[in-house]
Structures are given as C-alpha cells and as structure tokens.
Design an enzyme around this catalytic site. Structure first.
Site, PDB file in Angstrom:
ATOM      1  N   TRP A 100       4.973   3.475   6.945  1.00 31.45           N
ATOM      2  CA  TRP A 100       5.204   3.285   5.492  1.00 31.45           C
ATOM      3  C   TRP A 100       5.282   4.598   4.647  1.00 31.45           C
ATOM      4  O   TRP A 100       5.927   5.012   3.623  1.00 31.45           O
ATOM      5  CB  TRP A 100       3.604   2.782   4.959  1.00 31.45           C
ATOM      6  CG  TRP A 100       3.655   1.334   5.781  1.00 31.45           C
ATOM      7  CD1 TRP A 100       2.677   0.890   6.400  1.00 31.45           C
ATOM      8  CD2 TRP A 100       4.555   0.278   5.394  1.00 31.45           C
ATOM      9  NE1 TRP A 100       2.881  -0.490   6.749  1.00 31.45           N
ATOM     10  CE2 TRP A 100       3.719  -1.012   6.061  1.00 31.45           C
ATOM     11  CE3 TRP A 100       5.437  -0.023   4.321  1.00 31.45           C
ATOM     12  CZ2 TRP A 100       4.502  -2.243   5.969  1.00 31.45           C
ATOM     13  CZ3 TRP A 100       5.969  -1.205   4.448  1.00 31.45           C
ATOM     14  CH2 TRP A 100       5.447  -2.377   5.175  1.00 31.45           C
ATOM     15  N   ASP A 167      -1.669   6.094  -0.556  1.00 34.10           N
ATOM     16  CA  ASP A 167      -1.599   4.913  -0.324  1.00 34.10           C
ATOM     17  C   ASP A 167      -2.664   4.099   0.352  1.00 34.10           C
ATOM     18  O   ASP A 167      -2.823   4.401   1.541  1.00 34.10           O
ATOM     19  CB  ASP A 167       0.031   4.614   0.481  1.00 34.10           C
ATOM     20  CG  ASP A 167       0.364   3.332   0.783  1.00 34.10           C
ATOM     21  OD1 ASP A 167      -0.517   2.128   0.476  1.00 34.10           O
ATOM     22  OD2 ASP A 167       1.546   2.961   1.607  1.00 34.10           O
ATOM     23  N   LYS A 191      -3.708  -7.060   1.614  1.00 34.69           N
ATOM     24  CA  LYS A 191      -4.580  -6.891   2.943  1.00 34.69           C
ATOM     25  C   LYS A 191      -5.876  -6.930   2.914  1.00 34.69           C
ATOM     26  O   LYS A 191      -6.621  -7.555   3.401  1.00 34.69           O
ATOM     27  CB  LYS A 191      -3.866  -5.253   3.382  1.00 34.69           C
ATOM     28  CG  LYS A 191      -2.431  -5.459   3.948  1.00 34.69           C
ATOM     29  CD  LYS A 191      -1.946  -4.265   4.554  1.00 34.69           C
ATOM     30  CE  LYS A 191      -0.516  -4.665   4.775  1.00 34.69           C
ATOM     31  NZ  LYS A 191       0.390  -3.877   4.262  1.00 34.69           N
TER      32      LYS A 191
HETATM   33  C1  LIG Z   1       1.666  -3.440   3.942  1.00 28.60           C
HETATM   34  C2  LIG Z   1       1.676  -1.821   3.369  1.00 28.60           C
HETATM   35  C3  LIG Z   1       2.413  -1.689   2.863  1.00 28.60           C
HETATM   36  C4  LIG Z   1       3.839  -2.438   1.863  1.00 28.60           C
HETATM   37  O1  LIG Z   1       3.177  -3.448   1.022  1.00 28.60           O
HETATM   38  P1  LIG Z   1       4.163  -4.296   0.353  1.00 28.60           P
HETATM   39  O2  LIG Z   1       3.056  -5.032  -0.648  1.00 28.60           O
HETATM   40  O3  LIG Z   1       4.419  -5.447   0.958  1.00 28.60           O
HETATM   41  O4  LIG Z   1       5.152  -3.610  -0.573  1.00 28.60           O
HETATM   42  C5  LIG Z   1       2.629  -0.325   2.139  1.00 28.60           C
HETATM   43  N1  LIG Z   1       1.864   0.826   2.615  1.00 28.60           N
HETATM   44  C6  LIG Z   1       0.850   0.379   3.611  1.00 28.60           C
HETATM   45  C7  LIG Z   1      -0.141   1.393   4.029  1.00 28.60           C
HETATM   46  C8  LIG Z   1       0.883  -0.923   4.193  1.00 28.60           C
HETATM   47  O5  LIG Z   1      -0.039  -1.382   5.049  1.00 28.60           O
END
Ligand SMILES: *Cc1c(COP(=O)(O)O)cnc(C)c1O
Length: 354
Positions: A100, A167, A191
């Site tokens: 990521w 993030d 998540k």
């Molecule tokens: C899953 C994830 C993403 C991507 O998320 P999307 O909503 O599919 O764009 C980005 N960063 C992290 C840390 C993730 O776990």
C-alpha cells in the site's frame, strides 16, 4: 457459526447486519428503503450528521480537524493527498512498509518529488524501519500505520515537524492515539469501520489551500468540507453501515475498550504461535500487528492440510496474502474474543493430531 478472519471486507457486528438489513426494507419506519431515499432528505442527513459526530467524539477531534465521508476507497487517497498537498517543486517524504505504501509513492510521483525516507522491502517488509530522518523541508510525511498484507504495525508514530499523513485503513479506531496530531488520516471503511464504498478522511483544515495547481472540484477537500460530504451523491448505504458500526463501537466502550480487546486477542494468538512447534510468525516481534496476524508452517503440504481443517471447522478467511503465503488472521474490532479462542483451540488440536 462461522468465525470470520477475513482481511477486508471483513467481519461486522451481528447487530449492525440486522439493523442494516431492516433498513433496506423499511428505514426508520419511513416505509421506504435506505436505498431509495434522497441523500438531501432529513432522513439521510441525520445519518450523515450522526456518523460525523460519532467520529469526532470517538477520535476526540479538535475544531481544526474536519471529518469527511468520501467515495473511492483508500486507493483514491493515494492520488488525492498529493494532488491537494504537494506542489510540483516540493518533496514529500514517504515510509515504504509494503504494497500500500508503494502504491501511494507511485501516485505521489505524478504530482511532485518523493523522498522514500525508509524501507523494509529488503526483508519482504517483515519489520518497521526505526533509524531514519525526515528532512525538515518535506511537504508532509506519509505513513501506513498498519500493513495489512505483511502484519506489521507502527506502535509509535515518528515525531516530525511537518504534517503527518496516515493511511489507517486497517487499524482505524483500534487503539488510543492522538488523532489530532495528524495532518490527514484516511481509511477505507471496509476493514475496521463498516462496508466497502466509503472512505473516511479526517483533515486538519489549516494544511489546505497552499497549492499552486488547480484542483478538479470533486478532488478538492475544501469543497467537501464546505458541502459537509454532500458535494455529490454520497455512498449512502456504506455510510449508513459505518454509522451503525460507530454506534456499536461507542456502546461497547469506544476506542479504549477496543484497544484492550485487541491487545487480548492478538496476545492470545501470538502466544499460541510462539508456543507451537509447527506454526511460525513471520514478523519481527516488536513490530507485530494487533490487527493482522501473519504466520506460516515449514511444510507446504501441512499448510494445505491446516487450511482444509480450518474450513471444515468453520474458520473462514485465514489464507495468507500471496506475497507472504501461509496464514493471516485478521482480528478487527468486530471479531469477538471467542473466535480467537476457538482458532487457538483448533491450532492446538491440529498440532496434536496431524
Ligand atoms: C485495503 C487497504 C487499502 C486499499 O483500500 P481500497 O479501499 O480497496 O482502495 C489501502 N491501504 C491499506 C493499509 C489497506 O489495508
């Protein structure tokens, strides 16, 4: 009963699923589905307002920090952050701790210069870098607080004197942290916070508006702040599910209670791995994630046997990401302690019998 260790989209509280399914048929006794009401009606406005105020309360945000519910998932933020915060002649600092981060770095390079100040790529991202400095003239410092695929987590966020962009897709609201110390936080909801389709952004409004490039209206955070996340049609149902999950989180003691539970769950599983002769953790101990627990076996045949055994026993979603292999158990807020106890029990049983 299924024990859902999915990495994302992932487990939600049963009460949230029940409430959400009722709302699909008849939302708040309106006789209409949540899916067929206008977003600018008082019915939906109250959902949006409650979601925003729950975030402010649960994260203990000050007046400088604005809460947005946006489209597109975390991946859109990889591009939107530099588009709003990085001038062409400036440099942004990025920590490279996995897939990521790598994607975020690639997008930032479209808008300005990028300085990758640290990386754990050499050892397949199995640790969090410690010895590095972030140049003082960096526009911002970007960090992925929890690395969903590799199972590492920043237990301490580096102190720097520029905005920190985080993030937090896979550990938002999982632990007590000074959320006001960040310039901008983003997290895809699917998540740890709700359903796929919306993306939480918490931004310190003082870091905006210092850019020379024109920004498309839909990409400009300031427009979303002004429109209170209603610039265009928001992902109505995903925001509703997030609001219900946030309500559930508050009723269950908030972030502090979640942290306690997450500590308990992850300790139980890591202890089981460390006490086992066949399972082995993949991450440097001090950097282990409390959200995504990655582990392997030496014997590939046995790995397959354990996956089959898990499936037979209603353990769902523990296959590791292809870049690490083995297993990954995701222990997000909504996963009950009893599911981890059950998994550990089955690991012990498997080790004894196979
Ligand atoms: C899953 C994830 C993403 C991507 O998320 P999307 O909503 O599919 O764009 C980005 N960063 C992290 C840390 C993730 O776990």
């Amino acid at each position: 009963m299924i024990h859902n260790f999915n990495a994302g989209p992932s487990v939600l509280p049963q009460s949230v699923l029940q409430e959400a399914s009722k709302a699909v048929l008849n939302f708040n006794n309106s006789g209409l589905s949540i899916l067929e009401i206008g977003h600018r009606t008082p019915l939906f406005e109250s959902v949006m307002n409650e979601a925003i105020s729950l975030i402010k309360e649960l994260m203990d945000l000050d007046d400088d920090h604005e809460v947005l519910f946006m489209h597109g998932g975390a991946t859109v933020q990889f591009m939107e952050v530099p588009m709003n915060l990085l001038n062409e002649n400036e440099t942004a600092a990025y920590a490279d701790t996995g897939v990521w981060s790598t994607k975020a770095i690639k997008e930032a390079k479209l808008f300005g210069k990028v300085n990758v100040v640290c990386s754990s790529k050499e050892s397949n991202y199995n640790f969090i870098p410690k010895d590095f400095t972030v140049p003082e003239d960096s526009a911002y410092f970007h960090v992925t607080t929890n690395n969903t695929i590799y199972g590492t987590q920043w237990h301490e966020i580096p102190k720097v004197n520029m905005p920190v962009i985080a993030d937090m897709s896979s550990d938002i609201l999982s632990r007590k942290i000074d959320f006001n110390s960040f310039g901008l936080i983003f997290a895809g909801a699917q998540k740890n916070m709700g359903a796929a389709g919306t993306n939480l952004v918490v931004v310190n409004k003082n870091i905006l508006g210092q850019l020379k490039r024109p920004i498309p209206a839909i990409m400009d955070y300031r427009n979303h702040i002004e429109a209170k996340s209603m610039l265009n049609t928001p992902p109505v149902f995903a925001i509703y599910v997030s609001m219900l999950t946030l309500r559930w989180l508050k009723e269950n003691g908030g972030v502090e209670a979640m942290e306690k539970l997450n500590n308990q769950k992850s300790k139980l599983l890591y202890d089981a791995i460390d006490n086992s002769k066949i399972f082995k953790g993949t991450v440097v101990k001090e950097d282990r994630s409390k959200m995504n627990v990655c582990f392997v076996m030496e014997d590939a045949e046995k790995e397959k046997a354990f996956l089959d055994f898990a499936k037979q026993n209603n353990i769902y979603g523990i296959k590791g990401h292809r870049s690490v292999g083995g297993f990954r158990a995701s222990l997000y807020n909504a996963l009950p302690l009893s599911s981890v106890e059950y998994l550990v029990e089955k690991m012990v049983e498997f080790e004894k019998d196979f």
